[in-house]
Design an enzyme around this catalytic site. Structure first.
Site, PDB file in Angstrom:
ATOM      1  CG  ASN A 167       0.828  -0.684   5.503  1.00 55.21           C
ATOM      2  OD1 ASN A 167       1.670   0.005   6.073  1.00 55.21           O
ATOM      3  ND2 ASN A 167       1.126  -1.541   4.542  1.00 55.21           N
ATOM      4  CD1 TRP A 168      -1.640   5.488   7.685  1.00 53.85           C
ATOM      5  CD2 TRP A 168      -0.454   6.436   9.336  1.00 53.85           C
ATOM      6  NE1 TRP A 168      -2.514   6.178   8.479  1.00 53.85           N
ATOM      7  CE2 TRP A 168      -1.810   6.771   9.501  1.00 53.85           C
ATOM      8  CE3 TRP A 168       0.467   6.910  10.260  1.00 53.85           C
ATOM      9  CZ2 TRP A 168      -2.259   7.575  10.558  1.00 53.85           C
ATOM     10  CZ3 TRP A 168       0.027   7.705  11.302  1.00 53.85           C
ATOM     11  CH2 TRP A 168      -1.325   8.042  11.454  1.00 53.85           C
ATOM     12  CE  LYS A 169       0.927   0.174   1.317  1.00 55.35           C
ATOM     13  NZ  LYS A 169       0.730  -0.307  -0.041  1.00 55.35           N
ATOM     14  CG  HIS A 212       3.089  -5.040   2.689  1.00 56.31           C
ATOM     15  ND1 HIS A 212       3.421  -4.624   1.422  1.00 56.31           N
ATOM     16  CD2 HIS A 212       1.839  -4.594   2.928  1.00 56.31           C
ATOM     17  CE1 HIS A 212       2.400  -3.941   0.920  1.00 56.31           C
ATOM     18  NE2 HIS A 212       1.422  -3.908   1.813  1.00 56.31           N
ATOM     19  CD  GLU A 259       4.005  -1.700  -0.644  1.00 60.07           C
ATOM     20  OE1 GLU A 259       4.234  -1.157   0.457  1.00 60.07           O
ATOM     21  OE2 GLU A 259       2.950  -1.525  -1.280  1.00 60.07           O
ATOM     22  CD  GLU A 297      -2.062  -5.901   1.670  1.00 60.02           C
ATOM     23  OE1 GLU A 297      -2.749  -4.958   2.084  1.00 60.02           O
ATOM     24  OE2 GLU A 297      -0.843  -5.801   1.461  1.00 60.02           O
ATOM     25  N   GLY A 314      -2.628  -0.305  -4.427  1.00 59.95           N
ATOM     26  CA  GLY A 314      -2.321   1.040  -4.891  1.00 59.95           C
ATOM     27  C   GLY A 314      -2.662   1.296  -6.346  1.00 59.95           C
ATOM     28  CB  SER A 367      -7.639  -0.692  -4.689  1.00 58.88           C
ATOM     29  OG  SER A 367      -6.394  -0.501  -5.350  1.00 58.88           O
ATOM     30  N   GLY A 427      -4.224   0.834   2.685  1.00 55.25           N
ATOM     31  CA  GLY A 427      -3.123   1.752   2.442  1.00 55.25           C
ATOM     32  C   GLY A 427      -3.634   3.167   2.200  1.00 55.25           C
ATOM     33  N   GLY A 428      -3.715   3.544   0.936  1.00 54.58           N
ATOM     34  CA  GLY A 428      -4.037   4.917   0.545  1.00 54.58           C
ATOM     35  C   GLY A 428      -5.261   5.510   1.222  1.00 54.58           C
TER      36      GLY A 428
END
Ligand code: 13P
Length: 250
Positions: free
Chosen positions: A12-14, A100, A102, A172, A178, A212, A233-234
């Site tokens: 997930n590159w957001k 998600h 967010e 999640e 993150g 994470s 993500g990251g």
């Protein structure tokens, strides 16, 4: 109950990566594919603006599946700023993240919105990746299981079993996203087992962990019977790191 050991890793590159960045990623990532385990499904959920360029680079039927991070449930209409399923299908998108945390937080998406998107995606033969997870306060109040079960039921409300079987779920915990604060594998296992048992038809559906997840801990999570992959993500922003995670996922 035993379920299909299907492995799925989703990047997930957001709101990261321009078209140029996305292509730069693929130029490093694609040459590593032959060395990656063939039974791990790979999805990259990129920003809308990068999808066309990525599709151009990947062509049709590529091992890397293209995902979007959101969609509007209506096929067209006066919805300024929104993106429809036909628009995504034209770009070869096969998976869409819905719900998600967010988007629940910043775009105020409700379980009813997520249900509408999920239904529209399934009707169009796309795979929804439905994200659920509790906040830090909910966890402290011991409401994790109740929260994820209610989010899962909300997202899948009214769907027939055959439709539920075509989804992917992702657990999640919001406080782990993150932050580098990992959810203990046993806690993830408990939440994910509750998610699987919450709706008829989820027995063989992949349920992913997100929060994470990185090359150093992916193996530990995937050693759990309840965890079928990751929503990353990251650690999926760099091609070397995402490839390393897929290698560990075998
Ligand atoms: P991180 O892997 O950066 O914690 O993000 C997880 C996530 O939100 C994926 O959807």
């Amino acid at each position: 109950m035993e379920h299909t050991p299907r492995r799925v890793l989703v990047a997930n590159w957001k709101m990261h990566k321009t078209c140029v960045d996305a292509i730069d990623f693929l130029e490093v990532f694609i040459p590593q594919l032959p060395s990656l385990p063939a039974d791990v499904e790979i999805v990259i959920a990129a920003p809308f603006t990068a999808l066309a360029a990525m599709r151009g680079r990947l062509g049709v039927n590529h091992r890397i599946k293209l995902g979007a991070q959101n969609v509007h449930p209506q096929p067209s209409g006066a919805y300024t700023g929104e993106i429809s399923i036909p628009m995504l299908q034209e770009l070869g998108v096969t998976h869409v993240i819905v719900g998600h945390s967010e988007r629940r937080l910043y775009a105020h998406e409700t379980d009813a919105d997520i249900n509408a998107k999920t239904r529209a995606l399934l009707a169009a033969d796309l795979t929804p990746i439905i994200a659920v997870g509790e906040s830090s306060d909910e966890r402290d109040a011991l409401h994790t299981i109740e929260r994820v079960v209610s989010q899962t039921r909300g997202a899948l409300h009214g769907l027939i079993r055959e439709a539920v079987e075509r989804t992917i779920l992702a657990y999640e915990p919001i406080w782990a996203i993150g932050t580098g604060r990992n959810c203990a594998v046993a806690d993830a296992h408990a939440a994910m087992t509750a998610i699987r048992g919450s709706v008829d038809g989820l027995a063989d559906v992949p349920i992913l962990y997100g929060g994470s997840m990185k090359p150093e801990n992916v193996r530990e999570y995937l050693a759990s019977q309840a965890i079928n992959g990751g929503l990353v993500g990251g650690a999926a922003l760099a091609p070397e790191s995402f490839a390393e995670m897929i290698r560990h996922a075998a």
